[in-house]
Scaffold this motif. Structure first.
Motif, short mmCIF file in Angstrom:
data_model
loop_
_atom_site.label_atom_id
_atom_site.label_comp_id
_atom_site.label_asym_id
_atom_site.label_seq_id
_atom_site.Cartn_x
_atom_site.Cartn_y
_atom_site.Cartn_z
N GLN A 320 0.75 -1.21 0.10
CA GLN A 320 -0.08 0.02 0.04
C GLN A 320 0.89 1.36 0.06
N SER A 324 0.95 4.20 -2.76
CA SER A 324 0.82 5.51 -2.57
C SER A 324 1.98 6.54 -3.16
N LEU A 329 -0.76 9.34 -3.88
CA LEU A 329 -1.91 9.36 -3.12
C LEU A 329 -1.45 9.58 -1.68
N VAL A 343 1.31 7.85 5.25
CA VAL A 343 0.05 7.23 5.47
C VAL A 343 -0.18 6.14 6.29
N LEU A 351 -7.10 -0.62 0.30
CA LEU A 351 -7.00 0.41 -0.79
C LEU A 351 -7.79 -0.04 -1.98
#
Length: 380
Positions: A320, A324, A329, A343, A351
């Protein structure tokens, strides 16, 4: 001692939405407008709440760094705990209820072949998907076999041995030095967390010593501190920062598995988790992004298929985090605390990439089990 089983689990899918482009632009959407038959969904799930390793680092056993006899998780190292399996099943149910996975449409599920906990999580998710589907009036059926895939989750690691041995050794040496340089730069530039529980490195290390005690190797205050020398030859952080990471892992995974061995408060653990995510942000650099290029390629090809249905990938926090970084993101996952611009990737967090087949618009959401609130609801 708390109950072994965790019920119920609240899964939150936040409306953190972004157009899928190099620099993500966020906007809000209304999940009630979702039409299952006109959507393509790809869900990247982090593995379960798991047991920890017997080793603080690859070199030292944990008994060398703690004076306490730590409780047994009841499963081998790095396997899903009993509560971890239960949470994963509940998340599987929520993939049907909130992420709109539908067994009447094509479903593909993959898991990292190199990780027992990922494989177990995937199978627990399937059980949850089946249970929720039956509740919704669908016939009971095993939807699909879980695909075992190691390359998809570690894209860059497979290439080195395709080269002649001498070139492979030279390439590996250069890669290690590049990783060490990159980790050192982030170690010095990324602001350290400042929390109510531990406002600086020394206070945080004191917290860890208070939880683990001092083992046969002596006080961790004698370990190297936050400086370039604490980055080892593999490009990972060593010394006191790694000791802190291990203490946080022990405290939180035990807590989520039903054992508050360290007598920690919820707020204390939520605050101290910032140091865990800070550690991940430092060590997850360009190499981690490279490791996820195959995953990103697979996701983009999946989104380009223009067919309704869903794909579920079960990987790691690095999966993840790498996505990102690759897609720029950012998301928040309250009440999980993180430093600025980092994050949160809690266990079984998901996700979700969702494509509207009518308009071509792709949105991204992050869903996760609110472990803290669930504990309070279960033990009030």
């Amino acid at each position: 001692m708390w109950p072994r089983r965790l019920m119920p689990v609240l899964v939150l899918f936040l409306d953190y939405t972004a157009m899928l482009c190099p620099r993500a632009l966020s906007r809000r959407v209304d999940a009630r407008d979702v039409d299952v038959a006109t959507k393509r969904r790809i869900i990247v799930v982090r593995h379960c709440v798991r047991s920890t390793s017997e080793h603080w680092t690859h070199k030292y056993h944990r008994r060398e760094w703690t004076s306490k006899s730590l409780p047994d998780f009841g499963v081998p190292s790095h396997w899903c705990t009993v509560n971890g399996d239960e949470i994963a099943r509940k998340v599987g149910e929520e993939l049907v209820n909130k992420a709109h996975v539908d067994l009447d449409l094509p479903l593909r599920i993959t898991a990292d072949a190199t990780s027992r906990r990922d494989w177990s999580t995937a199978n627990q998710l399937v059980q949850g998907i089946i249970k929720a589907s039956v509740k919704a009036g669908k016939p009971e059926q095993w939807p699909v076999a879980v695909e075992s895939d190691g390359v998809l989750f570690t894209a860059s690691r497979r290439k080195i041995w395709n080269w002649p041995l001498l070139c492979a050794f030279s390439n590996r040496t250069k890669d290690r030095q590049a990783r060490r340089d990159s980790t050192t730069a982030r170690l010095l530039s990324l602001p350290q967390p400042s929390t109510a529980t531990a406002v600086d490195y020394n206070a945080t290390l004191s917290w860890a010593v208070g939880k683990l005690g001092i083992g046969s190797r002596g006080s961790p205050f004698n370990l190297k501190r936050i400086e370039p020398a604490s980055v080892n030859k593999e490009g990972f952080i060593g010394g006191g920062v790694d000791y802190i990471r291990y203490a946080i892992s022990q405290a939180t995974y035990l807590y989520w598995s039903g054992n508050n061995f360290f007598n920690s408060t919820e707020q204390e653990l939520r605050d101290i988790m910032q140091w865990y995510y800070w550690n991940l942000a430092v060590v997850h650099g360009p190499e981690n992004m490279m490791n996820n290029i195959a995953m990103l390629d697979d996701i983009l090809a999946d989104l380009d298929s223009n067919q309704p249905g869903a794909t579920v990938h079960v990987g790691h926090d690095g999966t993840q985090g790498g996505l990102s970084d690759l897609l720029s993101l950012m998301w928040a996952a309250p009440p999980f605390e993180t430093p600025m611009n980092v994050v949160a990737t809690p266990p079984t967090g998901s996700l979700l990439f969702e494509k509207d087949l009518a308009t071509g618009e792709v949105t991204v959401k992050f869903g996760y089990p609110d472990l803290w609130t669930s504990w309070l609801a279960n033990n009030s």
